[in-house]
Enzyme design. Structure first.
Site, PDB file in Angstrom:
ATOM      1  CE  LYS A  21      -4.128  -1.920   2.269  1.00 32.07           C
ATOM      2  NZ  LYS A  21      -3.652  -3.292   2.498  1.00 32.07           N
ATOM      3  NE  ARG A  76      -7.400 -10.221  -3.870  1.00 28.81           N
ATOM      4  CZ  ARG A  76      -8.559  -9.744  -3.425  1.00 28.81           C
ATOM      5  NH1 ARG A  76      -9.656  -9.943  -4.128  1.00 28.81           N
ATOM      6  NH2 ARG A  76      -8.637  -9.069  -2.295  1.00 28.81           N
ATOM      7  CG  HIS A  83     -11.797  -2.163   9.038  1.00 29.86           C
ATOM      8  ND1 HIS A  83     -12.309  -0.890   8.896  1.00 29.86           N
ATOM      9  CD2 HIS A  83     -11.218  -2.196  10.263  1.00 29.86           C
ATOM     10  CE1 HIS A  83     -12.027  -0.183   9.978  1.00 29.86           C
ATOM     11  NE2 HIS A  83     -11.386  -0.945  10.818  1.00 29.86           N
TER      12      HIS A  83
END
Length: 656
Positions: free
Chosen positions: A118, A294, A237
Site C-alpha cells: 500500500k 486479482r 473492515h
C-alpha cells in the site's frame, strides 16, 4: 498468442468451483488442489482431476509455492488461476509460474509487487495524479514518526498494514494516547496474516462510501472499466453486502472515478482483472484506497449488470487476446446485490464458527445466483476464511434486486452451522439500506453490539421443536402412528434445552397427524407432519408454520421463517447444571492457535481486560475476563493449537 489447455486452480471453495465452471464451458481441462481438510470438497469433485497438496493449515498447503508448482507439473497443467486470497497477489508465485513456463492467469509479477504494498502503491498513484488520502507511507516505521505524522494530519487516523487486505492489520484511532497500542496490534496481525509488519497511516475519512471500480486490461495497451461496486456494508473492515451500481454514484461521477481507475492501471502497465478501490466522502470527493490485482469476491454483481463473464475475460487476456469490447460498448443494465454468507455469530461480535453443514440448499429462481462450494456434511474448519457462499440477485431496479435477495436468503438452507444469514436479511430490510443511504458506518450505527440481539424463537417455533423431538423419540422407540388407537394415548412429557433455557411441554398423539400439546398452562390442538427431505409443518390455532430441520447426535437444528436455533431434549436428564457455569474459567471460543497469553499466575485482572489472543479463520480475537479477580492457573501457552471450549486459564473471583 499463448496457448494452454489445462488450468490448475490454486484455490478452494466457492471461487475454485466458479473458475472450474467457466473453464469447462470454454473447453479447458481443470486441476483442483486440496489439503487434507478438503479431500472430499465439491471443488475436488467438480474438477477434471485433483492433486493433494498437504496438511489442513493453509501455510502447509495452499500457501506453499513449491508444492503448487509441483502439482501443476505432476498433472501436466500449463496454466494456473490463483482465484483470490492465498497466493493470488503473491509476486513470487507469479514469477515462479513464469520461470516454469506456466501461464499465470493474472497480472505481471512487477504489477503485483507494486500494488501489493500500500505504501509504494500510494506513492505511485500520487505520481499518476490519482486522488489520495493524506497520510504517511514512509520507510521509517518507528512509533515516533507515526505519532508525528498523526499529529500533522490530525485525528482520527487509520492504521493499515502495507501488505494484504481484508481488514487485517487495520485499526481506527481517535485519540493520540491510543496510537501506540494500535500500532503494536496492527503490526502483530499484519505479520501473522501477510508475513510483513510494515504499516501506513492515513487520515480517516469519516462515514464514507467504499466504492471500487472494476478495470480490465489486455497485453495490447487497452484498458476499460466496467462501472463501480458499492461495498460500504462492512464489519471489522470486511465486506458483507456489495451492490452495483452504487446508489450514490451519478453518471458524471462514474466517469470521473472510472477515468482515475484506468489511469491507475495504465501507470503500472497493468494487464488482466483488477479493482481500484476508493473512499467516497460525503462531500463528493473520492480518494484512492488500494488496488487489488486479482478477481474480487464481489465480481458477480458486475457480471450481472454487464452481461460479461469476467473469468472468461481473464482466460482470454492470459492467452494474449485483445479485450472483447471497447469502453463505449460497455453498458450497465439493472441492479445487482450480493450478500456474503459467513460461518460466524453476528450476536457474539461476529465470532467465526466451525461445524458440520448438515443440510445445504441454495435458493433458486429467476435472477438469483449462489456461488458456493458446499454440500451436505461439509465441514467448516478453523483453517480458512469464514465466508462459505455468496448469494446474488439481479433486478431491473435496485428495489427489485433487494426484494429478490431477501427472498433468496430466506430460502437458503444452511442447517447445522451458525451463520450470518438472518443478520444479512435484517440488513437488507433496514430502512437506511433500502433508501440507498448506507455508508461504512451502517453496521456500527444501526446494529451495534449493545443492541444487536439474536432473534428468539416464537411460541409456534417452540411448539414445532417440541413436536419434532416427540416424533423423533417415537421413531427411536420403533413406534408408528399408522392405525393409531387414541384410547391408548397418554400425555408424554417433553423437556427441551434451547439456548440454556428450559422449555416444558406435554404431547398426546390423537391420530397419525393430530396432536394435543400443553405448554405454559395452555392446551393446543395441532396438525403436524414431516417429510423425508427435512420439511416440517405445524398447523395450530389457525396458523401454519413451516420449517426445515435436521437431527445430529440428538440435537435438533431448526430453520423457521423467523429464526434459526438448535435444541436438545433433556426429558430424562438429571437436571445437574454444567460444572463451571459462571465461574472464572476462560475457555477457547473456537478452535485456533493461541498467539499470546497475556496473564500469569497471581496477576490481578479486571472484568473486560484482555487476557489472551487467539488466531482463527485468519483473524485475531481478543479473549477477555468476565470477572474481576486473580489469575489462579494457566492451562495453555502461546503458539499452541487449542480446541473449542478448551481451558485457557482460571481466574479466582475477587469475592472469594
Amino acid at each position: 498468442m499463448v496457448a494452454f489447455s489445462k488450468i490448475l486452480i490454486a484455490n478452494r471453495g466457492e471461487i475454485a468451483c466458479r473458475i472450474i465452471r467457466t473453464a469447462h464451458d470454454m473447453g479447458f481441462e481443470t486441476v483442483a488442489v486440496f489439503s487434507d481438510a478438503d479431500r472430499d470438497a465439491p471443488h475436488v469433485q467438480q474438477a477434471s482431476e485433483a492433486v493433494a497438496i498437504g496438511p489442513a493449515a493453509a501455510s502447509d498447503s495452499y500457501l506453499k509455492i513449491d508444492t503448487i508448482i509441483a502439482a501443476a507439473k505432476t498433472s501436466g497443467a500449463d496454466a494456473i488461476h490463483p482465484g483470490y486470497g492465498f497466493l493470488s497477489e503473491n509476486a513470487n508465485f507469479a514469477a515462479a509460474c513464469q520461470k516454469e513456463n506456466i501461464t499465470f492467469i493474472g497480472p505481471s509479477p512487477s504489477a503485483i509487487s507494486l500494488m501489493g504494498n500500500k505504501a509504494e502503491a500510494k506513492r505511485r498513484m500520487i505520481e499518476a495524479g490519482v486522488p489520495c488520502v493524506p497520510g504517511y507511507e514512509g520507510e521509517d516505521q518507528s512509533d515516533a514518526l507515526f505519532i508525528q505524522a498523526a499529529d500533522a494530519i490530525e485525528y482520527p487516523v487509520m492504521v493499515k498494514a502495507a501488505a494484504g487486505g481484508g481488514g487485517r492489520g487495520m485499526r481506527l484511532v481517535n485519540k493520540a494516547e491510543k496510537l501506540e497500542k494500535a500500532l503494536s496490534a496492527a503490526r502483530s496481525e499484519a505479520q501473522n496474516a501477510f508475513g510483513s509488519d510494515e504499516l501506513i497511516l492515513e487520515k480517516a475519512v469519516i462515514e464514507p462510501r467504499h466504492i471500487e471500480i472494476q478495470i480490465f486490461a489486455d497485453m495490447h495497451g487497452n484498458v476499460v472499466h466496467l462501472g463501480e461496486r458499492d461495498c460500504s456494508i462492512q464489519r471489522r473492515h470486511q465486506k458483507v453486502i456489495e451492490e452495483a451500481p452504487s446508489p450514490a454514484v451519478s453518471a458524471s461521477l462514474r466517469s470521473q472515478m472510472g477515468a482515475a481507475a484506468v489511469a491507475a492501471a495504465k501507470a503500472i502497465q497493468y494487464s488482466g482483472a483488477g479493482t481500484v478501490e476508493f473512499l467516497l466522502s460525503q462531500d463528493g470527493s473520492f480518494y484512492f484506497l488500494e488496488m487489488n490485482t486479482r478477481l474480487q469476491v464481489e465480481h458477480p454483481v458486475t457480471e450481472c449488470i454487464t452481461g460479461f463473464d469476467l473469468v472468461e475475460w481473464q482466460l482470454r487476456v492470459a492467452r494474449q487476446e485483445k479485450l472483447p469490447v471497447d469502453q463505449n460498448e460497455i453498458h450497465l443494465s439493472g441492479h445487482a446485490i450480493e450478500a456474503r454468507l459467513y460461518a460466524e455469530d453476528p450476536y457474539k461480535s461476529f465470532l467465526p464458527k466451525v461445524g458440520t453443514l448438515l443440510k445445504w440448499e441454495a435458493a433458486s429462481g429467476p435472477d438469483r445466483r449462489t456461488d458456493h462450494g458446499l454440500k451436505n456434511g461439509y465441514e467448516v474448519t478453523p483453517h480458512y476464511d469464514a465466508m462459505i457462499a455468496k448469494v446474488i440477485a439481479w433486478g431491473q431496479t435496485r428495489e427489485d434486486a433487494r426484494q429478490k435477495l431477501i427472498h433468496a436468503l430466506q430460502n437458503t438452507v444452511d442447517l447445522g452451522l451458525v451463520t450470518n444469514r438472518q443478520f444479512l436479511i435484517n440488513c437488507l430490510k433496514h430502512e437506511n439500506f433500502a433508501a440507498g443511504a448506507a455508508t461504512t458506518a451502517f453496521i456500527d450505527t444501526y446494529f451495534p453490539k449493545k443492541v444487536l440481539k439474536r432473534p428468539e424463537p416464537t411460541s409456534r417455533d417452540l411448539l414445532l421443536a417440541a413436536c419434532l423431538h416427540f416424533d423423533c423419540r417415537k421413531h427411536q422407540q420403533g413406534l408408528s402412528t399408522d392405525g393409531w388407537d387414541s384410547s391408548d394415548a397418554l400425555w408424554a412429557p417433553v423437556r427441551l434445552n434451547i439456548a440454556d433455557k428450559i422449555q416444558d411441554f406435554e404431547i398426546k398423539q390423537i391420530d397419525e397427524c393430530a396432536l394435543l400439546i400443553k405448554s405454559e398452562n395452555q392446551e393446543y390442538s395441532a396438525q403436524f407432519s414431516t417429510s423425508a427431505d427435512g420439511h416440517a409443518t405445524l398447523a395450530c390455532e389457525g396458523h401454519q408454520t413451516s420449517a426445515r430441520f435436521a437431527f445430529s447426535q440428538g440435537t435438533l437444528f431448526l430453520q423457521t421463517p423467523n429464526c434459526q436455533f438448535s435444541s436438545n431434549e433433556i426429558t430424562l436428564a438429571t437436571g445437574e447444571s454444567e460444572a463451571g457455569a459462571g465461574d472464572g474459567r476462560i475457555l477457547a471460543p473456537m478452535n485456533g492457535r493461541l498467539l499470546h497469553m497475556l496473564a500469569e499466575p497471581g496477576q490481578s485482572v479486571t472484568k473486560g481486560q484482555t487476557v489472551a489472543i487467539l488466531e482463527a479463520m485468519k483473524m485475531e480475537h481478543e479473549i477477555t475476563s468476565k470477572i474481576d479477580g486473580t489469575v489462579k492457573s494457566i492451562a495453555a501457552k502461546a503458539d499452541e493449537q487449542v480446541a473449542t471450549r478448551a481451558l485457557l486459564l482460571e481466574i479466582e473471583p475477587v469475592e472469594a
